[in-house]
Design an enzyme around this catalytic site. Sequence first.
Site, mmCIF file in Angstrom:
data_model
loop_
_atom_site.group_PDB
_atom_site.id
_atom_site.type_symbol
_atom_site.label_atom_id
_atom_site.label_comp_id
_atom_site.label_asym_id
_atom_site.label_seq_id
_atom_site.Cartn_x
_atom_site.Cartn_y
_atom_site.Cartn_z
ATOM 1 N N GLY A 69 1.453 -9.082 1.671
ATOM 2 C CA GLY A 69 1.269 -10.381 1.638
ATOM 3 C C GLY A 69 1.817 -11.756 0.917
ATOM 4 N N GLY A 117 0.670 -5.251 3.286
ATOM 5 C CA GLY A 117 1.973 -5.259 3.928
ATOM 6 C C GLY A 117 3.434 -3.891 3.248
ATOM 7 N N GLU A 140 -7.761 -4.521 0.733
ATOM 8 C CA GLU A 140 -7.794 -5.816 1.855
ATOM 9 C C GLU A 140 -9.735 -5.757 1.632
ATOM 10 O OE1 GLU A 140 -4.196 -4.126 3.212
ATOM 11 O OE2 GLU A 140 -5.720 -3.451 3.345
ATOM 12 N N ASP A 148 -4.740 -3.847 8.122
ATOM 13 C CA ASP A 148 -4.338 -4.922 8.988
ATOM 14 C C ASP A 148 -2.932 -3.319 8.873
ATOM 15 O OD1 ASP A 148 -3.155 -5.317 6.917
ATOM 16 O OD2 ASP A 148 -3.119 -7.850 8.043
#
Length: 334
Positions: A69, A117, A140, A148
């Site tokens: 992202g 992402g 992350e 996520d």
Amino acid sequence: MSSQSVPPVLAEVTGGLGRLTLNRPAAINALTAEMVGILRRTLADWSETDRVRAVLIDGAGPRGLCAGGDLRAMHADAVSGGTGSLDFWADEYRLNAEIAGYPKPVVAFMDGLVMGGGIGVSAHASLRVVTERSRLAMPEVGIGFHPDVGGSWLLSRAPGEIGTHLALTGGTIGAADAILAGLADVFVPSAHLPALAAALQTADAAGTVASFAAAPPPGDFPGSRTWIDECYPGDDVAAIIDRLAASAAPGAQAAAKEIATKSPTSLVVTLRSIRSAAGLANLREALDREYRLSAMLLRLPDLAEGIRAQIIDKDRRPRWQPPTLAEVAPTPQP
């Protein structure tokens, strides 16, 4: 054509194949809110037409499918108290679930770099293709965040403790290890991807992908599974690090040193997330839980600091708050 008029996602239908190409190659196709919106709308439209029998997701340029992202936008929200990231994650996680539940075959070319992402738009697809250039990661914890985009769901279902190892180290893996970890399905040499994409226009997706499959180059996990499975059980990050450091395996000792550089808060949150996801009923439950974790971490200091150190100032010297695992306060269950 000006750079501003180039669409960030290319969508075309040829034969029976709908092709979605992430089209920000200079940024390794990092996802923006606009891109997520285009992907969701196009997939919704294609689900309703008989013209499209299968979908292909790939990335423009030679560097990778998607590097994740927009971390600079996330950093701006983290330091200002903004809410743009919350809106982005809500839409992105819906996209992840929609790809997983899509009523037609979705083929993902996980060629080159696939991180964060990028895992979300590919590892939930029904047919996931890796190449000799594939480098997959959920890094992350190195920026004060957590795996996520359904990462907790995927990693909690990897064989043994492989998922825990990937989550806590943020390590990068190649094609064979991605297949073993359950993040990908088949290996296809990158030189054959254009022919595979062409064949998908007229033939059955599953059979066509299988016909192009080959044996991947050897990975690392077959030789490291013993110490991974021995060192990573349990719910205590500090105990895991101690077991890794005490292991005779050089890879385990290296993992201990790597984990010690990550955000202590993120490590604690991530391990709990992986363990909790193992008991959830489906991906949507995991995504809902991840959203609550993301919202919590957005307001803690380590996310802004981690992105600053890695992306903004690039000094690679984050000052975590708190700096040690022992000082991490219990966080509420989301």
